[in-house]
Write a protein that holds these residues in place. Structure first.
Motif, mmCIF file in Angstrom:
data_model
loop_
_atom_site.group_PDB
_atom_site.id
_atom_site.type_symbol
_atom_site.label_atom_id
_atom_site.label_comp_id
_atom_site.label_asym_id
_atom_site.label_seq_id
_atom_site.Cartn_x
_atom_site.Cartn_y
_atom_site.Cartn_z
ATOM 1 N N PHE A 239 0.845 -1.134 0.030
ATOM 2 C CA PHE A 239 -0.045 0.043 0.045
ATOM 3 C C PHE A 239 1.028 1.376 -0.026
ATOM 4 C CE2 PHE A 239 -3.284 -2.677 2.528
ATOM 5 C CZ PHE A 239 -3.687 -3.167 1.321
ATOM 6 N N SER A 240 2.119 1.196 0.766
ATOM 7 C CA SER A 240 2.593 2.421 0.983
ATOM 8 C C SER A 240 3.546 2.802 -0.360
ATOM 9 C CB SER A 240 3.767 2.430 2.225
ATOM 10 O OG SER A 240 2.955 1.887 3.173
ATOM 11 N N GLY A 241 4.256 1.853 -0.994
ATOM 12 C CA GLY A 241 4.977 1.943 -2.230
ATOM 13 C C GLY A 241 4.166 2.382 -3.499
ATOM 14 N N VAL B 118 9.668 -1.861 -8.244
ATOM 15 C CA VAL B 118 9.891 -3.135 -8.081
ATOM 16 C C VAL B 118 9.246 -3.786 -7.208
ATOM 17 C CG1 VAL B 118 12.262 -2.936 -9.717
ATOM 18 C CG2 VAL B 118 12.265 -3.001 -7.131
ATOM 19 N N GLU B 119 8.727 -4.934 -7.454
ATOM 20 C CA GLU B 119 8.045 -5.733 -6.194
ATOM 21 C C GLU B 119 8.650 -7.314 -6.551
ATOM 22 O OE1 GLU B 119 5.547 -5.811 -3.767
ATOM 23 O OE2 GLU B 119 5.885 -8.127 -4.049
ATOM 24 N N ILE B 120 8.664 -7.630 -5.251
ATOM 25 C CA ILE B 120 9.568 -9.191 -5.244
ATOM 26 C C ILE B 120 8.620 -10.307 -5.848
ATOM 27 C CG2 ILE B 120 9.330 -9.785 -2.999
ATOM 28 C CD1 ILE B 120 12.240 -10.385 -2.972
ATOM 29 N N ILE C 169 -9.278 -5.308 5.894
ATOM 30 C CA ILE C 169 -8.775 -4.150 6.467
ATOM 31 C C ILE C 169 -9.627 -3.043 6.853
ATOM 32 C CG2 ILE C 169 -7.922 -3.194 4.154
ATOM 33 C CD1 ILE C 169 -5.228 -2.680 5.597
ATOM 34 N N SER C 170 -9.535 -2.636 8.056
ATOM 35 C CA SER C 170 -10.412 -1.433 8.490
ATOM 36 C C SER C 170 -9.642 -0.046 8.050
ATOM 37 C CB SER C 170 -10.578 -1.480 10.011
ATOM 38 O OG SER C 170 -11.207 -2.853 10.374
ATOM 39 N N MET C 171 -10.717 0.751 7.534
ATOM 40 C CA MET C 171 -9.815 2.014 7.376
ATOM 41 C C MET C 171 -10.555 3.252 8.087
ATOM 42 S SD MET C 171 -7.867 2.140 4.441
ATOM 43 C CE MET C 171 -6.749 0.832 4.881
ATOM 44 N N CYS D 225 10.909 -8.896 -9.193
ATOM 45 C CA CYS D 225 12.294 -8.218 -9.157
ATOM 46 C C CYS D 225 12.507 -7.526 -7.979
ATOM 47 C CB CYS D 225 12.167 -7.100 -10.452
ATOM 48 S SG CYS D 225 13.823 -6.359 -10.900
ATOM 49 N N THR D 226 13.644 -7.465 -7.667
ATOM 50 C CA THR D 226 14.139 -6.534 -6.380
ATOM 51 C C THR D 226 15.727 -6.050 -6.726
ATOM 52 O OG1 THR D 226 14.390 -6.192 -4.110
ATOM 53 C CG2 THR D 226 15.012 -8.528 -4.920
ATOM 54 N N PHE D 227 16.040 -5.266 -5.738
ATOM 55 C CA PHE D 227 17.435 -4.664 -6.009
ATOM 56 C C PHE D 227 18.710 -5.777 -5.564
ATOM 57 C CE2 PHE D 227 19.069 -4.020 -1.551
ATOM 58 C CZ PHE D 227 18.045 -4.074 -0.862
ATOM 59 N N GLY E 296 6.357 3.627 5.639
ATOM 60 C CA GLY E 296 5.485 2.635 5.628
ATOM 61 C C GLY E 296 6.119 1.495 6.787
ATOM 62 N N ASP E 297 5.741 0.440 6.886
ATOM 63 C CA ASP E 297 5.908 -0.502 7.876
ATOM 64 C C ASP E 297 7.517 -0.700 7.856
ATOM 65 O OD1 ASP E 297 3.171 -1.018 8.316
ATOM 66 O OD2 ASP E 297 3.614 -3.279 8.159
ATOM 67 N N THR E 298 8.381 -0.073 6.897
ATOM 68 C CA THR E 298 9.571 -0.433 7.070
ATOM 69 C C THR E 298 10.282 0.126 8.207
ATOM 70 O OG1 THR E 298 10.198 1.527 5.691
ATOM 71 C CG2 THR E 298 10.257 -0.538 4.528
HETATM 72 C C1 FAD Z 1 -2.877 -8.585 11.827
HETATM 73 C C2 FAD Z 1 -2.971 -7.173 11.381
HETATM 74 C C3 FAD Z 1 -4.103 -6.317 11.054
HETATM 75 C C4 FAD Z 1 -3.964 -5.038 10.425
HETATM 76 N N1 FAD Z 1 -5.141 -4.330 10.189
HETATM 77 C C5 FAD Z 1 -5.023 -3.262 9.855
HETATM 78 C C6 FAD Z 1 -6.160 -2.401 9.759
HETATM 79 O O1 FAD Z 1 -7.168 -3.027 9.912
HETATM 80 N N2 FAD Z 1 -6.147 -1.005 8.990
HETATM 81 C C7 FAD Z 1 -4.850 -0.562 8.897
HETATM 82 O O2 FAD Z 1 -4.739 0.442 8.389
HETATM 83 N N3 FAD Z 1 -3.723 -1.259 8.962
HETATM 84 C C8 FAD Z 1 -3.861 -2.537 9.449
HETATM 85 N N4 FAD Z 1 -2.635 -3.396 9.601
HETATM 86 C C9 FAD Z 1 -1.474 -2.662 9.170
HETATM 87 C C10 FAD Z 1 -1.030 -2.770 7.558
HETATM 88 O O3 FAD Z 1 -1.379 -3.864 7.085
HETATM 89 C C11 FAD Z 1 0.226 -2.127 7.204
HETATM 90 O O4 FAD Z 1 0.581 -1.277 8.188
HETATM 91 C C12 FAD Z 1 0.467 -2.044 5.745
HETATM 92 O O5 FAD Z 1 -0.143 -3.214 5.124
HETATM 93 C C13 FAD Z 1 1.826 -1.722 5.509
HETATM 94 O O6 FAD Z 1 2.033 -1.462 4.240
HETATM 95 P P1 FAD Z 1 3.501 -1.408 3.444
HETATM 96 O O7 FAD Z 1 3.182 -0.994 2.080
HETATM 97 O O8 FAD Z 1 4.272 -0.269 4.342
HETATM 98 O O9 FAD Z 1 4.023 -2.659 3.765
HETATM 99 P P2 FAD Z 1 3.588 -4.152 3.077
HETATM 100 O O10 FAD Z 1 2.186 -4.274 3.059
HETATM 101 O O11 FAD Z 1 4.346 -5.109 4.010
HETATM 102 O O12 FAD Z 1 4.345 -4.144 1.555
HETATM 103 C C14 FAD Z 1 5.496 -4.256 1.466
HETATM 104 C C15 FAD Z 1 5.736 -4.835 -0.170
HETATM 105 O O13 FAD Z 1 7.053 -4.726 -0.318
HETATM 106 C C16 FAD Z 1 7.180 -6.225 -1.223
HETATM 107 N N5 FAD Z 1 8.790 -6.563 -0.756
HETATM 108 C C17 FAD Z 1 9.139 -7.318 0.218
HETATM 109 N N6 FAD Z 1 10.354 -7.323 0.174
HETATM 110 C C18 FAD Z 1 10.837 -6.927 -0.982
HETATM 111 C C19 FAD Z 1 12.072 -6.700 -1.636
HETATM 112 N N7 FAD Z 1 13.349 -7.150 -1.133
HETATM 113 N N8 FAD Z 1 12.014 -6.206 -2.958
HETATM 114 C C20 FAD Z 1 10.756 -5.661 -3.664
HETATM 115 N N9 FAD Z 1 9.718 -5.865 -2.813
HETATM 116 C C21 FAD Z 1 9.715 -6.292 -1.672
HETATM 117 C C22 FAD Z 1 6.103 -7.054 -0.587
HETATM 118 O O14 FAD Z 1 5.867 -8.248 -1.375
HETATM 119 C C23 FAD Z 1 5.025 -6.030 -0.303
HETATM 120 O O15 FAD Z 1 4.419 -6.106 -1.541
HETATM 121 C C24 FAD Z 1 -2.554 -4.579 10.050
HETATM 122 C C25 FAD Z 1 -1.750 -5.232 10.333
HETATM 123 C C26 FAD Z 1 -1.552 -6.664 10.851
HETATM 124 C C27 FAD Z 1 -0.261 -7.388 11.046
#
Ligand code: FAD
Length: 376
Positions: free
Chosen positions: A15-17, A34-36, A47-49, A129-131, A289-291
């Motif tokens: 979602f963040s990327g 790039v998405e792995i 997912i709740s918003m 693909c990734t780095f 994001g989650d990173t």
């Molecule tokens: C149980 C649970 C319930 C949740 N419920 C909610 C909710 O109700 N509401 C809410 O707002 N949030 C919720 N969250 C949090 C939310 O899911 C995350 O904060 C959000 O998905 C983070 O998005 P992101 O894009 O930062 O990371 P991710 O969703 O982890 O995306 C990372 C992406 O990078 C890719 N990737 C990984 N490694 C590599 C690499 N080396 N090279 C290239 N690509 C790569 C992955 O395949 C993935 O597509 C919940 C989390 C959990 C654990």
């Protein structure tokens, strides 16, 4: 003067990327993503918003698609285990008077909506693909990819989630995700006519909830305390989830318990959390994001703050005179808000585990919701 950031690489298509790519493309920045995962799949139930997430989705330009395929509602109904309603929490319409203050959707559906918007915006997406290496100097970043190609970028955005390889590469000393002592069960079920918005039952330890995710489906979530993060055999998911709901006499919850079967897409996820100390960038590589801020779902705001990171970063890229300035301003606008969400959500989990002060729990929820309603 040429804009300092014209070509960006986003690593990770969550979602963040995707949000970063969409917003940067609106400013005419060339974006490679790039998405792995070769299938660009998204796992999980609903997912709740909250209102702030709805505002972010509106800014990204996908709120209509969200409301068409997901569900929007107002308020959160709170019940005691026997089923009597004890409170209704208001959810202000933060995204505007025409957008409900709350919503939910199936994760793969939201991922598809954002992926379509990412491609439509003109992002160059490469899947599977990734780095393989990242080298930066004063004027750019050289990246080698696992498919043998190479590129040079003005900025690299690490959005590869909780177990980020970008974080590990650029910040080898960064903290690692930590287990919080709770896990979440989720299941997707046919929507019952009584379920028109978020509903939660406050048990002494366990807190089940329901949320519609489309016209026909709803998802059940149950948070459970688990001292050890031990493996649960998926064959045990159904009986375990049913057992967790058994002590709740509320007729609706018992009906839901009866609905659960092997088709209910039951998922169990141990909760982990991470808050990376500032700074979240080194020279021309920045994390979002989650990173850098993986929160437990107690405020259902993890995706929200990741989407907001992307929106703010793109704004600062557009406005800044230099890369340093853009990244400084991004961090200044994001740090306190993200820290607040991660730490407040973590505290809610601690109170639940300790069977602690319900007043403090309610106050933290209220204060966090009020803070999230503020402009980003
Ligand atoms: C149980 C649970 C319930 C949740 N419920 C909610 C909710 O109700 N509401 C809410 O707002 N949030 C919720 N969250 C949090 C939310 O899911 C995350 O904060 C959000 O998905 C983070 O998005 P992101 O894009 O930062 O990371 P991710 O969703 O982890 O995306 C990372 C992406 O990078 C890719 N990737 C990984 N490694 C590599 C690499 N080396 N090279 C290239 N690509 C790569 C992955 O395949 C993935 O597509 C919940 C989390 C959990 C654990």
């Amino acid at each position: 003067m040429a804009a300092p950031i014209n070509k960006v690489l986003v690593i990770g298509g969550g979602f963040s990327g995707m949000a970063a790519a969409i917003q940067l493309r609106k400013q005419g920045v060339a974006v490679d993503l790039v998405e792995i995962d070769p299938g660009w799949r998204s796992y999980g139930a609903g997912i709740s918003m909250g209102g702030a997430s709805m505002r972010a989705l509106r800014q990204l330009g996908v709120i209509d698609a969200f409301l068409a395929e997901g569900d929007g509602s107002d308020g959160v109904e709170i019940f005691i285990p026997t089923g009597q309603k004890v409170a209704e929490l208001p959810t202000p319409r933060i995204a505007g008077p025409d957008v409900p203050g709350n919503g939910a959707i199936m994760r793969p559906v939201l991922a598809r909506i954002l992926a379509d918007a990412t491609r439509a915006a003109g992002t160059n997406v490469r899947l599977g693909c990734t780095f393989s290496s990242i080298e930066q100097d004063d004027t750019g970043v050289d990246v080698a990819f696992t498919d043998g190609s190479q590129g040079r970028y003005d900025l690299v955005i690490g959005a590869d989630g909780l177990y980020s390889k970008v974080r590990e590469t650029i910040f080898p000393d960064a903290p690692k995700p930590a287990y919080t002592g709770q896990g979440v069960w989720r299941a997707v079920l046919p929507r019952l006519p009584e379920v028109n918005g978020t509903m939660m039952w406050l048990g002494p330890k366990i807190k089940p909830g329901l949320n519609p995710v489309s016209k026909d489906e709803m998802y059940l979530f149950v948070t459970e305390d688990r001292v050890a993060n031990d493996f649960i055999d998926p064959a045990e998911f159904l009986p375990r989830l049913k057992a967790l709901l058994a002590p709740f006499p509320a007729p609706l919850l018992q009906q839901v318990r009866e609905q659960l079967d092997n088709d209910s897409q039951i998922i169990f996820r141990p909760l982990e959390s991470l808050l990376m100390p500032s700074p979240w960038y080194r020279r021309r590589v920045v994390l979002i994001g989650d990173t850098v801020h993986a929160t437990t779902p107690h405020m259902a705001s993890g995706a929200c703050i990741g989407l907001e990171d992307a929106i703010v970063l793109a704004e600062e890229v557009a406005n800044a005179g230099s890369v340093d300035q853009a990244l400084d301003r991004y961090l200044a606008r994001r740090w306190e808000r993200c820290r607040m969400v991660v730490q407040n959500s973590g505290r809610l989990g601690e109170i639940e585990i300790a069977g602690g002060d319900k007043e403090e729990h309610a106050r933290i929820m209220r204060e966090t919701l009020m803070a999230l309603a503020q402009p980003i």
